[in-house]
Motif scaffolding. Structure first.
Motif, PDB file in Angstrom:
ATOM      1  N   ALA A 184       0.507  -1.292   0.081  1.00 13.47           N
ATOM      2  CA  ALA A 184       0.036   0.008   0.026  1.00 13.47           C
ATOM      3  C   ALA A 184       0.813   1.330   0.035  1.00 13.47           C
ATOM      4  O   ALA A 184       0.400   2.308  -0.401  1.00 13.47           O
ATOM      5  CB  ALA A 184      -0.975   0.047   1.229  1.00 13.47           C
ATOM      6  N   THR A 185       1.961   1.342   0.596  1.00  9.80           N
ATOM      7  CA  THR A 185       2.921   2.349   0.786  1.00  9.80           C
ATOM      8  C   THR A 185       3.798   2.440  -0.447  1.00  9.80           C
ATOM      9  O   THR A 185       4.577   3.473  -0.546  1.00  9.80           O
ATOM     10  CB  THR A 185       3.508   2.533   2.073  1.00  9.80           C
ATOM     11  OG1 THR A 185       4.304   1.484   2.205  1.00  9.80           O
ATOM     12  CG2 THR A 185       2.491   2.695   3.397  1.00  9.80           C
ATOM     13  N   ARG A 186       4.292   1.424  -1.190  1.00 12.55           N
ATOM     14  CA  ARG A 186       5.082   1.601  -2.183  1.00 12.55           C
ATOM     15  C   ARG A 186       4.341   1.012  -3.517  1.00 12.55           C
ATOM     16  O   ARG A 186       4.591  -0.013  -3.992  1.00 12.55           O
ATOM     17  CB  ARG A 186       6.141   0.380  -1.924  1.00 12.55           C
ATOM     18  CG  ARG A 186       6.953   0.690  -0.611  1.00 12.55           C
ATOM     19  CD  ARG A 186       7.991   1.878  -0.958  1.00 12.55           C
ATOM     20  NE  ARG A 186       8.857   2.094   0.248  1.00 12.55           N
ATOM     21  CZ  ARG A 186       8.617   2.683   1.439  1.00 12.55           C
ATOM     22  NH1 ARG A 186       7.464   3.272   1.303  1.00 12.55           N
ATOM     23  NH2 ARG A 186       9.350   2.966   2.412  1.00 12.55           N
ATOM     24  N   ARG A 187       3.556   1.885  -3.833  1.00 13.68           N
ATOM     25  CA  ARG A 187       2.923   1.809  -5.341  1.00 13.68           C
ATOM     26  C   ARG A 187       4.052   1.681  -6.354  1.00 13.68           C
ATOM     27  O   ARG A 187       4.997   2.293  -6.384  1.00 13.68           O
ATOM     28  CB  ARG A 187       1.877   3.002  -5.481  1.00 13.68           C
ATOM     29  CG  ARG A 187       1.096   3.125  -4.518  1.00 13.68           C
ATOM     30  CD  ARG A 187      -0.147   2.126  -4.152  1.00 13.68           C
ATOM     31  NE  ARG A 187      -0.927   2.491  -2.975  1.00 13.68           N
ATOM     32  CZ  ARG A 187      -1.799   3.594  -3.063  1.00 13.68           C
ATOM     33  NH1 ARG A 187      -2.101   4.258  -4.129  1.00 13.68           N
ATOM     34  NH2 ARG A 187      -2.528   3.801  -1.961  1.00 13.68           N
ATOM     35  N   GLY A 188       3.481   0.776  -7.160  1.00  8.36           N
ATOM     36  CA  GLY A 188       4.391   0.517  -8.320  1.00  8.36           C
ATOM     37  C   GLY A 188       5.211  -0.993  -8.561  1.00  8.36           C
ATOM     38  O   GLY A 188       4.353  -1.691  -8.383  1.00  8.36           O
ATOM     39  N   ARG A 189       6.144  -1.144  -8.601  1.00  2.00           N
ATOM     40  CA  ARG A 189       7.028  -2.364  -8.889  1.00  2.00           C
ATOM     41  C   ARG A 189       6.691  -3.279  -7.609  1.00  2.00           C
ATOM     42  O   ARG A 189       6.372  -4.463  -7.847  1.00  2.00           O
ATOM     43  CB  ARG A 189       8.356  -2.188  -9.090  1.00  2.00           C
ATOM     44  CG  ARG A 189       8.848  -3.573  -9.279  1.00  2.00           C
ATOM     45  CD  ARG A 189      10.554  -3.507  -9.752  1.00  2.00           C
ATOM     46  NE  ARG A 189      10.632  -2.565 -10.943  1.00  2.00           N
ATOM     47  CZ  ARG A 189      11.679  -2.320 -11.416  1.00  2.00           C
ATOM     48  NH1 ARG A 189      12.841  -2.304 -10.708  1.00  2.00           N
ATOM     49  NH2 ARG A 189      11.803  -1.619 -12.522  1.00  2.00           N
ATOM     50  N   VAL A 190       6.997  -2.694  -6.481  1.00  2.00           N
ATOM     51  CA  VAL A 190       6.710  -3.473  -5.309  1.00  2.00           C
ATOM     52  C   VAL A 190       5.460  -3.887  -4.945  1.00  2.00           C
ATOM     53  O   VAL A 190       5.072  -4.841  -4.709  1.00  2.00           O
ATOM     54  CB  VAL A 190       7.318  -2.702  -3.898  1.00  2.00           C
ATOM     55  CG1 VAL A 190       7.057  -3.418  -2.792  1.00  2.00           C
ATOM     56  CG2 VAL A 190       8.579  -2.447  -4.050  1.00  2.00           C
ATOM     57  N   ASP A 191       4.591  -3.037  -5.387  1.00  2.00           N
ATOM     58  CA  ASP A 191       2.981  -3.499  -5.308  1.00  2.00           C
ATOM     59  C   ASP A 191       2.485  -4.239  -6.187  1.00  2.00           C
ATOM     60  O   ASP A 191       1.970  -5.443  -5.685  1.00  2.00           O
ATOM     61  CB  ASP A 191       2.170  -2.128  -5.462  1.00  2.00           C
ATOM     62  CG  ASP A 191       0.681  -2.301  -5.014  1.00  2.00           C
ATOM     63  OD1 ASP A 191       0.395  -3.419  -4.537  1.00  2.00           O
ATOM     64  OD2 ASP A 191       0.076  -1.558  -5.667  1.00  2.00           O
ATOM     65  N   ARG A 192       3.052  -4.444  -7.393  1.00  2.00           N
ATOM     66  CA  ARG A 192       2.717  -5.381  -8.271  1.00  2.00           C
ATOM     67  C   ARG A 192       3.519  -6.956  -7.831  1.00  2.00           C
ATOM     68  O   ARG A 192       2.617  -7.865  -8.179  1.00  2.00           O
ATOM     69  CB  ARG A 192       3.464  -4.852  -9.822  1.00  2.00           C
ATOM     70  CG  ARG A 192       2.529  -3.989 -10.283  1.00  2.00           C
ATOM     71  CD  ARG A 192       2.782  -3.668 -11.803  1.00  2.00           C
ATOM     72  NE  ARG A 192       4.255  -3.326 -11.991  1.00  2.00           N
ATOM     73  CZ  ARG A 192       4.425  -2.046 -12.065  1.00  2.00           C
ATOM     74  NH1 ARG A 192       3.749  -1.037 -11.732  1.00  2.00           N
ATOM     75  NH2 ARG A 192       5.756  -1.789 -12.326  1.00  2.00           N
ATOM     76  N   VAL A 193       4.603  -6.887  -7.382  1.00  2.00           N
ATOM     77  CA  VAL A 193       5.246  -8.133  -7.160  1.00  2.00           C
ATOM     78  C   VAL A 193       4.665  -8.657  -6.058  1.00  2.00           C
ATOM     79  O   VAL A 193       4.291  -9.887  -5.882  1.00  2.00           O
ATOM     80  CB  VAL A 193       6.638  -7.735  -6.785  1.00  2.00           C
ATOM     81  CG1 VAL A 193       7.332  -9.077  -5.980  1.00  2.00           C
ATOM     82  CG2 VAL A 193       7.434  -7.288  -7.805  1.00  2.00           C
TER      83      VAL A 193
END
Length: 313
Positions: free
Chosen positions: A121-130
């Protein structure tokens, strides 16, 4: 609060009555041949008839259920038809195995899913997708397949953990931890996936509320806002999903206990259902439903303690 607890307990008692009634009727829908399975193929017709009379199988189902229910209210769940062992003794001798597995899975799920959900939730983008991809994979993988892979990799190949069996914590704490580690991992992956998605969604939804923006505008630190307010607001739906997962974990324990040869309630009810041991099945069902009722009540109380809005509702 007390009226809330009373309503929850009343609903739990109703659930217990309905579940036990349906289970008894379903188990007795095909009760023919149980006496033969107990006595063996060499039993005579007279011996079979005598055994059916002893077990009460020659009487109407509702009459037998009424007798069982009266005994259950008094605390007597009867005796296993196949082992002649008291149902209470059988259930409570195996309950610590299942509780070790389920409670351990809930603890692991809570810690890992909260961490991954907040991270996504706090690291939208690549981390969220992983994290979301890993959640989908974890939810899709069957428990029995994960268990078998863990046995092959960590028990048979690396020999880090035992492949089967259960060690009581009273005998050896280290042996107990080693015996339940792989089963917990096998059971936890699906739960972690579901709770992670819920934590992520609830965290994002709470973070976008007006009061969170107000807190930030007043100069509160980001960690205080996220972990002191946002996470607390997101805890209620996550706890609800965790309570549902507990119910699912009791069912999933049946498969995992068979894979790892754990002498728990899952293995017990699987064998009892196959053989038609009605008293033992009923005992496991009663204890399992009672556990679900208690856990749901505890979750509701925790949700009210964490989130005052949930308490009021």
């Amino acid at each position: 609060m007390w009226s809330f607890i009373a309503r929850r307990l009343a609903g739990g008692i109703l659930l217990l009555v309905v579940a036990s009634s349906l289970t008894y009727l379903l188990m007795n829908a095909n009760s023919g041949g149980i006496a033969l399975r107990i006595l063996g193929d060499q039993a005579t017709a007279e011996q079979i008839a005598a055994k059916e009379a002893e077990l009460g199988l020659d009487r109407p189902v509702l009459e037998r259920f009424g007798e069982w229910a009266l005994g259950a209210v008094r605390g007597d769940l009867g005796t296993s038809w196949f082992t002649s062992e008291g149902v209470w003794h059988t259930v409570f001798s195996r309950l610590p195995v299942t509780l070790s597995l389920v409670v351990g899975t809930v603890v692991v799920t809570t810690i890992v899913a909260t961490a991954l959900g907040v991270l996504a939730a706090t690291r939208r983008g690549r981390v969220d997708r992983v994290v979301q991809v890993l959640s989908v994979v974890g939810a899709a993988a069957p428990n029995f397949w994960i268990g078998l892979m863990l046995v092959v990799g960590f028990a048979l190949t690396l020999r880090w953990f035992p492949a089967t069996g259960f060690v009581s914590p009273a005998v050896s704490a280290a042996g107990w931890a080693a015996s339940i580690t792989l089963p917990i991992v096998a059971l936890a992956l699906g739960s972690v996936a579901a709770v992670t998605q819920q934590v992520r969604s609830a965290f994002i939804e709470v973070e976008g509320r007006d009061y969170v923006r107000t807190l930030r505008s007043r100069g509160l630190g980001e960690r205080t806002v996220l972990f002191g307010h946002v996470l607390r607001g997101a805890a209620t739906p996550a706890l609800t999903v965790l309570a549902l997962q507990f119910v699912g974990l009791l069912g999933g324990a049946v498969v995992v206990e068979r894979v790892f040869a754990l002498p728990g309630l899952g293995e017990t009810i699987a064998n009892a259902t196959t053989s038609g041991d009605v008293p033992l099945v009923m005992g496991v069902v009663v204890v399992s439903v009672a556990l679900v009722v208690v856990v749901n009540l505890v979750i509701d109380i925790l949700a009210g303690w964490i989130n005052p809005k949930a308490r009021v509702s």
